[in-house]
Structures are given as structure tokens and as C-alpha cells.
Design a protein around this motif. Structure first.
Motif, short mmCIF file in Angstrom:
data_model
loop_
_atom_site.label_atom_id
_atom_site.label_comp_id
_atom_site.label_asym_id
_atom_site.label_seq_id
_atom_site.Cartn_x
_atom_site.Cartn_y
_atom_site.Cartn_z
N ILE A 90 181.74 -1.07 -41.13
CA ILE A 90 180.40 -1.14 -40.53
C ILE A 90 180.45 -0.58 -39.10
O ILE A 90 179.60 0.24 -38.71
CB ILE A 90 179.89 -2.60 -40.54
CG1 ILE A 90 179.56 -3.04 -41.97
CG2 ILE A 90 178.66 -2.74 -39.64
CD1 ILE A 90 179.19 -4.51 -42.09
N GLN A 91 181.43 -0.98 -38.33
CA GLN A 91 181.53 -0.53 -36.95
C GLN A 91 181.87 0.96 -36.86
O GLN A 91 181.34 1.68 -36.01
CB GLN A 91 182.59 -1.35 -36.20
CG GLN A 91 182.23 -2.82 -36.05
CD GLN A 91 183.30 -3.59 -35.30
OE1 GLN A 91 184.20 -4.17 -35.90
NE2 GLN A 91 183.22 -3.59 -33.97
N ARG A 92 182.74 1.43 -37.74
CA ARG A 92 183.14 2.85 -37.73
C ARG A 92 181.97 3.75 -38.13
O ARG A 92 181.66 4.75 -37.47
CB ARG A 92 184.32 3.06 -38.67
CG ARG A 92 184.91 4.47 -38.63
CD ARG A 92 185.94 4.67 -39.73
NE ARG A 92 185.30 4.70 -41.05
CZ ARG A 92 184.78 5.81 -41.60
NH1 ARG A 92 184.79 6.96 -40.94
NH2 ARG A 92 184.24 5.75 -42.80
N GLN A 93 181.31 3.39 -39.24
CA GLN A 93 180.20 4.22 -39.70
C GLN A 93 179.05 4.23 -38.71
O GLN A 93 178.40 5.26 -38.49
CB GLN A 93 179.72 3.74 -41.07
CG GLN A 93 180.72 3.96 -42.19
CD GLN A 93 180.17 3.54 -43.55
OE1 GLN A 93 178.97 3.57 -43.77
NE2 GLN A 93 181.07 3.16 -44.46
N ALA A 94 178.77 3.08 -38.10
CA ALA A 94 177.67 3.00 -37.14
C ALA A 94 177.92 3.93 -35.95
O ALA A 94 176.99 4.61 -35.47
CB ALA A 94 177.50 1.56 -36.66
N ALA A 95 179.15 3.99 -35.49
CA ALA A 95 179.48 4.86 -34.36
C ALA A 95 179.27 6.32 -34.74
O ALA A 95 178.76 7.13 -33.93
CB ALA A 95 180.91 4.61 -33.92
N ILE A 96 179.66 6.70 -35.93
CA ILE A 96 179.49 8.09 -36.38
C ILE A 96 178.01 8.44 -36.50
O ILE A 96 177.56 9.50 -36.03
CB ILE A 96 180.20 8.29 -37.74
CG1 ILE A 96 181.72 8.19 -37.57
CG2 ILE A 96 179.82 9.65 -38.35
CD1 ILE A 96 182.48 8.18 -38.88
N LEU A 97 177.23 7.56 -37.12
CA LEU A 97 175.82 7.84 -37.33
C LEU A 97 175.05 7.90 -36.01
O LEU A 97 174.18 8.77 -35.82
CB LEU A 97 175.21 6.78 -38.26
CG LEU A 97 175.72 6.79 -39.71
CD1 LEU A 97 175.19 5.58 -40.47
CD2 LEU A 97 175.32 8.08 -40.41
N GLU A 98 175.35 7.02 -35.09
CA GLU A 98 174.64 7.04 -33.81
C GLU A 98 174.95 8.32 -33.03
O GLU A 98 174.10 8.84 -32.30
CB GLU A 98 175.03 5.82 -32.96
CG GLU A 98 174.17 5.72 -31.71
CD GLU A 98 174.65 4.65 -30.74
OE1 GLU A 98 173.80 3.96 -30.16
OE2 GLU A 98 175.87 4.51 -30.58
N ALA A 99 176.16 8.87 -33.23
CA ALA A 99 176.54 10.10 -32.54
C ALA A 99 175.99 11.34 -33.23
O ALA A 99 176.27 12.46 -32.79
CB ALA A 99 178.05 10.18 -32.43
N GLY A 100 175.22 11.14 -34.32
CA GLY A 100 174.64 12.27 -35.03
C GLY A 100 175.51 12.83 -36.13
O GLY A 100 175.18 13.88 -36.72
N GLY A 101 176.61 12.17 -36.44
CA GLY A 101 177.49 12.64 -37.49
C GLY A 101 177.05 12.18 -38.86
O GLY A 101 176.02 11.51 -39.03
N THR A 102 177.80 12.54 -39.88
CA THR A 102 177.52 12.15 -41.26
C THR A 102 178.74 11.43 -41.83
O THR A 102 179.87 11.66 -41.40
CB THR A 102 177.20 13.37 -42.14
OG1 THR A 102 178.31 14.29 -42.10
CG2 THR A 102 175.95 14.07 -41.66
#
Length: 504
Positions: free
Chosen positions: A260-272
């Protein structure tokens, strides 16, 4: 590999809704394997067998070998499906799942695809504090396990950096039931805790049915945890990752939280997010990429041509339904009330996976509080130090016998711990250890008085203080007597006699 960036967990939950799905593999403890007559290492009788000694031609994928379905595995699978609230299919079929398994000689796995034996179920999972979640079960299907590879020469035990790999076919063909949930919504910040509690519930069901040893450290139960995030208010599900083969309840909780924490960081940075399998690393508490996640079409499923459909009779299904144990959530509520435990006391037992042990110890005659004290205290401490399961060290009957000796005054708590060590060391039941080691409490007042008089004579200043009414000074005499008696005296009785002898 650089460490992944993580978002604060609470912040991640503000921005995204977590959706989890869990796939749990349960090894069945049938005497033989799913499709051969070889011994089953998931059965306690065979678990310590030497590598490649529990094999048959079909396990090795030898040309011309033909699978035969294990009837007991069918019964166990139906029982598990019923305990999960599933419907049992009037007809289910095995399929070939085509995938390169270096430790499954035929290069496909016999599994079930679109015709599972059990489908559309639901179970209750209770979290700490009493909140109950209803977990929707999509299916429970039968399949065989792969073998086991041991990678040699690397620093991590993984294939990366290894010089060579050893294959053990003992596990190839072990009967499995894979339980697949539907997407689980609404867990929010309790999603990691729910994953852990769900796995504990599955383990409790399997143990209650008697169909699996359910030993997570042996891989009898393994969990694949699917996690995806979607922005708050969105309807479309996010891309999921699947963390594979997590084999402890604590690790499942940590893996879900980490993703949850890893994916959230990626998504907030505009990643996929990449749809992939991921490996859990217990030492670092992180996941790392595995392989791109395959869809069903990639496995080229087709019906297994060497096996007929499984068509259980209505009579068999009803027979197995009538034999089901009490559902875990209801059982927990009943035991908590019967034992009179507080929420914290009961959670202590439940989190330790010790409900069955405490229940059996109470049934053997011990008081609930005493049973809880032994199992969650000294026994768990020793088990953790030795890297073993508490139930492997001592039986419920032995714990009840040990407590009975304490209550009878034969042992003090300190002596009882020494007796427990002797029982665990294989020296016999508690009474046998007491007799062999001479650990019983000295109940002869004559022997105690002799030791007290000697201690008083050796410490006249302490005797004077006691005679002057400073009774707390008696502690020094009591300590000396207990040392002289090697701890085999009742301290309360010694105190009574010290005060009595000091006034004479």
C-alpha cells in the motif's frame, strides 16, 4: 537495488482506497499424494523424509505414467469448501495449467480452472476489538504442488548469484486446495490486519477439519497477497501486484502494508503500477519484482484428458456437511465467554495461534487462566528460542498435569518451570520428571525447621530485628532457607515458620 520510496500509511489511505485479494494454498495431510501412491510429505508421518524418496513415476513426469485421483483428498476438499460456505459443484473437472516448472517434471500442473469443486462462499473474520468482516470466497479448487528447488552458492539462498540448484521432487504432487477470495472492499486502514486475520481463520478451519497440519513454517499454508489502489471516488480498480508465497501471518500483514505504501508513493509521483508478482523479503520487510503477472489465457488451460470429472454424490456432501466443526468466529466468541477472558487476554491466545492448545488443556482439567499462562508464557518463550512451534514441545495433557502438581503444592512455579524443561527434553511426563530429578517441594516441617534454625543462628542480627517487630527482615532468612533447600520449599510456609521460630 535501490530501496523503494514509501508514503506514510495514513497519508496513503487519505488519497487511495486499498483493495485486496488473497489466494491461500492449503496442503492436505492425506497419506498419499494427489495423483500417485507416493507418501505425502505434508503428512506428519513423512515430513522429514530424505529428498527424492517420496516419489512415483507420475510425480517425476515420466513418459507413460498416468495420474489417479486421491479419493481422500476429494473428501477433504469438499469439507473445506463447505466450511468456507461454498456451494459444491455437482461435477468439476481437472485441467492442465501449462507453465514451465523446473521442479515439476511434466512442465504442466494438474489444477482446476473454470470448473472448480467449490465456489461462491463467504466466511466471517473477526478483528481485534470485535469488528467482523465478511470475506467473499470466489472459489476453492484442487491442484497439485510443485517440487522444491534449493539454490546453492549464493549469499541469499535465491537463484540470483547461485552456482547451481538442487531439485527435490518429494513435494511434487502434494494435494493442495487453493482458496481465492473475491476483491475485498471496505477494509481501509485495517486491510493489513484483515489479511492476517483471514489467514489465521483459514488455518483454524483447516486444523478444525483435521485436513492439514496447517504449519505455516513448513509451508502447509501459503498466501499470495494481491494489493491494488484506486484514487478516492474512482470506480475502476487499480493495477494489482501479487506478493507470492508469504508463509507467516505477521508477514502477510507487513507485506500488504508495505505494498500500500509503495504503490501510493508511485501513483502520487505520476507513475504507474506494473502488474507483476513480487517476492517478500522477511529480513528487510520489503518486496521486490518477480515476473510480469500472467493472465489465465497465458497458461493455455485445457481439460486434463487422463482424468474423469469429479462428481460427488449428494449423500457424501451431506455426510461431510454434518461433520463440520463450529465456525471459527462463533467458536472464538464461545471460548472467550466460557473462559472469562478479557479482550486482551483472549487476543493474546488467538494471536499466538494457541486456541486449540489452550482449549485442549482446559479439557484436560486445567483452569483457563493457568492454561493461558503456560502456553503464552514459558512454552512460547522456549519455542521462540528454539525456532519451533509451541505444540511441538509439550502436549495439552502434560501441561494440565504440570498445573495440577502446582495446585497440589507438589511444585512451586519455579520448580514447575524446571519440570517443563525436563518434559520438553524428553525425560517423560511431569510426575516422571519430578521423581527423576527430585524436584518436589519439601513438605516436611522438620526439615524446614532445621534449615530455619541454622539460618537464624548464622544471622543473629537479623533474628534480633525480627524479635523487635521488624518482620520485613525475615526476607533474609527466607532467602537463606530457600537456597539451602535448593528452591524446593514453599516460601509462604517458610515465612510462617521463620516468624514462629524467631519468637521462641
Amino acid at each position: 537495488m535501490a530501496a523503494a520510496k514509501l508514503m506514510d500509511f495514513d497519508r496513503a489511505l487519505e488519497l487511495f482506497e486499498p483493495v485486496i485479494g488473497l489466494e491461500v494454498h492449503v496442503e492436505l495431510n492425506t497419506r498419499t499424494k494427489m495423483f500417485s501412491g507416493a507418501g505425502n510429505p505434508a503428512n506428519e508421518e513423512f515430513h522429514a523424509a530424505e529428498p527424492n524418496t517420496l516419489v512415483a513415476p507420475v510425480d517425476m513426469g515420466l513418459p507413460g505414467s498416468m495420474p489417479t485421483v486421491n479419493a481422500e483428498a476429494i473428501r477433504s476438499s469438499i469439507s473445506l469448501g463447505l466450511a468456507l460456505g461454498c456451494s459444491i459443484a455437482a461435477s468439476s473437472r481437472f485441467a492442465r495449467k501449462n507453465y514451465f516448472y523446473p521442479d515439476l517434471g511434466k512442465n504442466y500442473q494438474i489444477s482446476q480452472y473454470d470448473e472448480p469443486i467449490a465456489y461462491e462462499g463467504e466466511i466471517e473474520v473477526e478483528l481485534e476489538g470485535g469488528e467482523v468482516f465478511r470475506i467473499p470466497i470466489e472459489r476453492a479448487h484442487m491442484e497439485e504442488d510443485a517440487g522444491k528447488l534449493t539454490h546453492v552458492g549464493g549469499s541469499t539462498g535465491r537463484i540470483q548469484g547461485a552456482e547451481y540448484s538442487l531439485v527435490d521432487y518429494n513435494r511434487a504432487g502434494v494435494p493442495l486446495v487453493e482458496i481465492v477470495t473475491k476483491p475485498i472492499f471496505g477494509a481501509e486502514h485495517r486491510a493489513p490486519e484483515l489479511a492476517k486475520a483471514y489467514l489465521a481463520t483459514i488455518r483454524e478451519i483447516a486444523r478444525g477439519l483435521g485436513i492439514s497440519e496447517a504449519r505455516m513454517e513448513r509451508g502447509n499454508i501459503r498466501c499470495d497477497a494481491n494489493v491494488s489502489l484506486r484514487p478516492r471516488g474512482a470506480e475502476k480498480l487499480g493495477t494489482r501486484t501479487e506478493t507470492k508465497n508469504v508463509n507467516s501471518m505477521r508477514s502477510v500483514e507487513r507485506a500488504v502494508r508495505y505494498e500500500i505504501q509503495r504503490q501510493a508513493a508511485i501513483l502520487e509521483a505520476g507513475g504507474t503500477i506494473t502488474q507483476e508478482t513480487r517476492h517478500w523479503h522477511e529480513d528487510t520487510g520489503t518486496t521486490s519484482p518477480g515476473r510480469p503477472k500472467s493472465d489465465a489465457d497465458d497458461y493455455r488451460y485445457f481439460p486434463e484428458p487422463d482424468l474423469l470429472p469429479v462428481e460427488p454424490s449428494a449423500e457424501l456432501i451431506e455426510e461431510l456437511r454434518a461433520a463440520l466443526p463450529e465456525p471459527p468466529a462463533a467458536r472464538r466468541r464461545r471460548l472467550k465467554a466460557d473462559w472469562g477472558f478479557t479482550d486482551l487476554e483472549f487476543q493474546d491466545v488467538a494471536n499466538g495461534g494457541l486456541l486449540a492448545e489452550v482449549e485442549s488443556t482446559v479439557a484436560a482439567g486445567a483452569a483457563p487462566a493457568a492454561a493461558r499462562k503456560w502456553w503464552t508464557g514459558e512454552i512460547t518463550r522456549i519455542a521462540n528460542a528454539e525456532g519451533r512451534e509451541p505444540a511441538d514441545l509439550v502436549t495439552a495433557a502434560q501441561v494440565a498435569q504440570l498445573q495440577a502438581l502446582v495446585e497440589a503444592g507438589t511444585l512451586t512455579d519455579k520448580l514447575a518451570r524446571q519440570v517443563l524443561e525436563g518434559v520438553i527434553a524428553g525425560e517423560g511426563d511431569p510426575q516422571q520428571v519430578v521423581d527423576a530429578r527430585g524436584l518436589a517441594v519439601v513438605s516436611d516441617d522438620g526439615a524446614l525447621i532445621a534449615a530455619i534454625d541454622e539460618a537464624l543462628a548464622a544471622q543473629p542480627d537479623v533474628l534480633a530485628k525480627i524479635q523487635d517487630g521488624k518482620v520485613q527482615a525475615a526476607g533474609a532468612i527466607i532467602g537463606a532457607v530457600m537456597k539451602a533447600m535448593k528452591g524446593q520449599a514453599d516460601a509462604a510456609r517458610v515465612r510462617e515458620l521463620v516468624l514462629e521460630r524467631a519468637q521462641q
